[in-house]
Design a protein around this motif. Structure first.
Motif, PDB file in Angstrom:
ATOM      1  N   THR A  34      -5.018   0.685   3.195  1.00 53.63           N
ATOM      2  CA  THR A  34      -3.754   1.419   3.324  1.00 53.63           C
ATOM      3  C   THR A  34      -3.423   2.154   2.034  1.00 53.63           C
ATOM      4  OG1 THR A  34      -2.955  -0.199   4.922  1.00 53.63           O
ATOM      5  CG2 THR A  34      -1.298   1.188   3.859  1.00 53.63           C
ATOM      6  N   ARG A  35      -3.623   1.496   0.886  1.00 52.33           N
ATOM      7  CA  ARG A  35      -3.398   2.158  -0.410  1.00 52.33           C
ATOM      8  C   ARG A  35      -4.290   3.384  -0.558  1.00 52.33           C
ATOM      9  NH1 ARG A  35      -2.481  -3.043  -2.419  1.00 52.33           N
ATOM     10  NH2 ARG A  35      -4.671  -3.396  -2.872  1.00 52.33           N
ATOM     11  N   ASP A  36      -5.562   3.233  -0.198  1.00 49.67           N
ATOM     12  CA  ASP A  36      -6.511   4.343  -0.317  1.00 49.67           C
ATOM     13  C   ASP A  36      -6.098   5.526   0.570  1.00 49.67           C
ATOM     14  OD1 ASP A  36      -7.964   2.779  -2.074  1.00 49.67           O
ATOM     15  OD2 ASP A  36      -9.476   2.199  -0.591  1.00 49.67           O
ATOM     16  N   ILE A  37      -5.714   5.236   1.806  1.00 51.21           N
ATOM     17  CA  ILE A  37      -5.288   6.286   2.731  1.00 51.21           C
ATOM     18  C   ILE A  37      -4.030   6.975   2.212  1.00 51.21           C
ATOM     19  CG2 ILE A  37      -4.333   6.716   5.041  1.00 51.21           C
ATOM     20  CD1 ILE A  37      -6.250   4.475   6.037  1.00 51.21           C
ATOM     21  N   THR A  38      -3.073   6.202   1.742  1.00 48.71           N
ATOM     22  CA  THR A  38      -1.838   6.765   1.215  1.00 48.71           C
ATOM     23  C   THR A  38      -2.095   7.624  -0.009  1.00 48.71           C
ATOM     24  OG1 THR A  38      -0.606   4.856   2.035  1.00 48.71           O
ATOM     25  CG2 THR A  38       0.475   6.209   0.351  1.00 48.71           C
ATOM     26  N   LYS A  39      -2.909   7.111  -0.915  1.00 49.58           N
ATOM     27  CA  LYS A  39      -3.236   7.871  -2.121  1.00 49.58           C
ATOM     28  C   LYS A  39      -3.912   9.194  -1.758  1.00 49.58           C
ATOM     29  CE  LYS A  39      -5.517   7.253  -6.575  1.00 49.58           C
ATOM     30  NZ  LYS A  39      -6.293   6.350  -7.403  1.00 49.58           N
ATOM     31  N   GLN A  40      -4.815   9.148  -0.805  1.00 49.92           N
ATOM     32  CA  GLN A  40      -5.523  10.348  -0.363  1.00 49.92           C
ATOM     33  C   GLN A  40      -4.548  11.363   0.230  1.00 49.92           C
ATOM     34  OE1 GLN A  40      -8.255   9.906   2.980  1.00 49.92           O
ATOM     35  NE2 GLN A  40      -9.757  11.138   1.869  1.00 49.92           N
ATOM     36  N   LYS A  41      -3.617  10.885   1.054  1.00 46.89           N
ATOM     37  CA  LYS A  41      -2.639  11.785   1.673  1.00 46.89           C
ATOM     38  C   LYS A  41      -1.698  12.399   0.640  1.00 46.89           C
ATOM     39  CE  LYS A  41      -2.576   9.901   6.311  1.00 46.89           C
ATOM     40  NZ  LYS A  41      -1.753   9.375   7.403  1.00 46.89           N
ATOM     41  N   LEU A  42      -1.327  11.628  -0.370  1.00 53.91           N
ATOM     42  CA  LEU A  42      -0.420  12.137  -1.401  1.00 53.91           C
ATOM     43  C   LEU A  42      -1.070  13.216  -2.261  1.00 53.91           C
ATOM     44  CD1 LEU A  42       1.346   8.862  -2.574  1.00 53.91           C
ATOM     45  CD2 LEU A  42       2.342  10.740  -1.254  1.00 53.91           C
TER      46      LEU A  42
ATOM     47  N   TYR B 245      11.113  -0.514  12.048  1.00 48.21           N
ATOM     48  CA  TYR B 245       9.774  -0.946  11.648  1.00 48.21           C
ATOM     49  C   TYR B 245       9.608  -2.456  11.812  1.00 48.21           C
ATOM     50  CZ  TYR B 245       5.765  -2.077   8.823  1.00 48.21           C
ATOM     51  OH  TYR B 245       4.564  -2.581   8.395  1.00 48.21           O
TER      52      TYR B 245
ATOM     53  N   GLU C 132      -4.652  -4.082   2.981  1.00 49.00           N
ATOM     54  CA  GLU C 132      -3.750  -3.499   1.989  1.00 49.00           C
ATOM     55  C   GLU C 132      -4.467  -2.436   1.161  1.00 49.00           C
ATOM     56  OE1 GLU C 132      -0.707  -7.231   1.142  1.00 49.00           O
ATOM     57  OE2 GLU C 132      -2.474  -6.980  -0.127  1.00 49.00           O
TER      58      GLU C 132
END
Length: 105
Positions: free
Chosen positions: A93-101, A67, A90
């Motif tokens: 990215t947090r929003d996308i990650t939270k949505q995916k989780l 990475y 940032e």
């Protein structure tokens, strides 16, 4: 992949690039150090040490190195960003990650 090899990449924004082997040993180059705290626990008698060692190397060390190499080659995308743009990225990215989780699998 092509364009993500620090040995061949040259940044058009910063002029940095074509990292030679052992480039980090040169005292003239400023180096940023980033620490990452990673915790891995595998509590199974007889397997714990081997699984944790394997996880530290293949599950964390190798992907982090890959990475960071890619990140260096992406420098033109983030080199001139101000703090507001960085914070916006940032948050996105947090929003996308939270949505995916929270998506059902």
């Amino acid at each position: 992949s092509k364009g993500e090899d620090p040995r061949t990449f040259v940044s058009s924004e910063s002029g940095r690039g074509k990292l030679a082997a052992n480039w980090f040993l040169s005292p003239a180059i400023p180096v940023m150090c980033a620490y990452k705290v990673v915790r891995l626990q595998f509590k199974v008698l007889g397997l714990q040490k081997k699984v944790e060692e394997w996880g530290q190397f293949y599950g964390m060390q190798v992907p982090l190195i890959q990475y960071h190499r890619k990140l260096f080659c992406w420098i033109d995308e983030w080199f001139r960003l101000d703090m507001k743009k960085i914070r916006d990225m940032e948050q996105k990215t947090r929003d996308i990650t939270k949505q995916k989780l929270h998506q059902p699998t």
